[in-house]
Design a protein around this motif. Sequence first.
Motif, short mmCIF file in Angstrom:
data_model
loop_
_atom_site.label_atom_id
_atom_site.label_comp_id
_atom_site.label_asym_id
_atom_site.label_seq_id
_atom_site.Cartn_x
_atom_site.Cartn_y
_atom_site.Cartn_z
N ARG A 1 2.50 6.08 -2.97
CA ARG A 1 3.91 6.74 -3.61
C ARG A 1 3.93 6.90 -4.86
N THR A 2 3.51 5.76 -5.57
CA THR A 2 3.36 5.88 -7.00
C THR A 2 2.35 6.88 -7.42
N LEU A 3 1.11 6.82 -6.92
CA LEU A 3 0.10 7.55 -7.05
C LEU A 3 0.54 9.20 -7.17
N VAL A 4 1.29 9.43 -5.97
CA VAL A 4 1.70 10.76 -5.73
C VAL A 4 2.53 11.24 -7.00
N ILE A 5 3.60 10.44 -7.13
CA ILE A 5 4.42 10.68 -8.25
C ILE A 5 3.99 10.93 -9.65
N THR A 6 2.83 10.02 -9.86
CA THR A 6 1.97 10.27 -11.21
C THR A 6 1.13 11.44 -11.21
N ALA A 7 0.71 11.75 -10.07
CA ALA A 7 -0.15 13.13 -9.83
C ALA A 7 0.71 14.35 -10.14
N LEU A 8 2.06 14.04 -9.68
CA LEU A 8 2.76 15.49 -9.93
C LEU A 8 3.40 15.58 -11.27
N LEU A 9 3.56 14.56 -11.99
CA LEU A 9 4.06 14.20 -13.37
C LEU A 9 2.76 14.62 -14.33
N SER A 10 1.34 14.48 -13.76
CA SER A 10 0.44 15.04 -14.50
C SER A 10 0.28 16.39 -14.53
N LYS B 1 0.71 -1.24 -0.14
CA LYS B 1 -0.02 -0.13 -0.07
C LYS B 1 0.76 1.28 -0.02
N SER B 2 1.84 1.18 0.64
CA SER B 2 2.78 2.55 0.99
C SER B 2 3.40 2.81 -0.36
N GLU B 3 3.82 1.72 -1.33
CA GLU B 3 4.41 1.72 -2.59
C GLU B 3 3.42 2.30 -3.74
N ILE C 1 0.48 7.35 -21.30
CA ILE C 1 1.96 6.97 -20.81
C ILE C 1 1.83 7.15 -19.21
N LEU C 2 1.08 7.62 -18.62
CA LEU C 2 1.21 7.95 -17.19
C LEU C 2 0.44 6.53 -16.72
N ALA C 3 -0.24 6.23 -17.41
CA ALA C 3 -0.82 4.75 -16.78
C ALA C 3 0.10 3.67 -17.02
N MET C 4 1.09 3.79 -18.17
CA MET C 4 2.06 2.63 -18.32
C MET C 4 3.14 2.92 -17.24
N PHE C 5 3.55 4.13 -16.96
CA PHE C 5 4.41 4.37 -15.82
C PHE C 5 3.81 4.06 -14.45
N PHE C 6 2.60 4.18 -14.21
CA PHE C 6 1.98 3.60 -12.91
C PHE C 6 2.09 2.19 -12.66
N LEU C 7 1.72 1.52 -14.00
CA LEU C 7 1.88 0.01 -13.82
C LEU C 7 3.14 -0.20 -13.84
#
Length: 214
Positions: free
Chosen positions: A115-124, A110-112, A151-157
């Motif tokens: 963290r990925t959701l936050v990074i993806t949001a910042l990239l967006s 869950k922590s990972e 591409i953001l979905a690809m990065f998130f996965l």
Amino acid sequence: MKFHSKKSLLFYSFRPISACLLFLYLCLVILYFIPAAIPFKLAFPVTFLSIAAFFFCNKTIAFAFLFSAFGDIAGVERSFLCQMGMFALAHICFIIFFAKRIRKKLHIEKSELLRTLVITALLSLASVLCILIHVPNGFLLYATCMYMLLILAMFFLAAQQQNKFFLYGAALFVISDFILGVNKFTLPLPGFLIMISFYSAQGLIYLGAVRSRP
């Protein structure tokens, strides 16, 4: 006396083959940066990866490389929409590959995930502020938004794969496209930054696919 199984022997014999293929890929990347008038040499490295992936990796990844190569060719022809469409298909292939791996066997912390959701949001947010607000209204704007979502979905996965090659490769892919978008719609940037990050991304994803072979 110890005996190796057929499967383990195939694994150890595959390692030098994989190293040779990666070396050839690097040679083709270097060829791109050499000032020589060779038609479509920009597409040579990823085309080679797509062929290697068909034989030694997952077929979905191979199609992703193939669509990326078509995107390179479209870029040489200065067809931006076609280029974006080909890379969108490549990202769809990456998404399918990563999603299947998560569904089959990966456990996500869950922590990972957070963290990925936050990074993806910042990239967006960075994409909106640096690129999207400069894209002209109309079909190009809608196409660019859709591409960014892919591409953001690809990065998130990719970040959920427990495979650092996939993570770093996806991150460099995002960086490459971010620089390309800024160069296209905001301000000119050196082209070699786009290609270095792009070729590095493809090579890392290939290594990740090799490492993830059953």
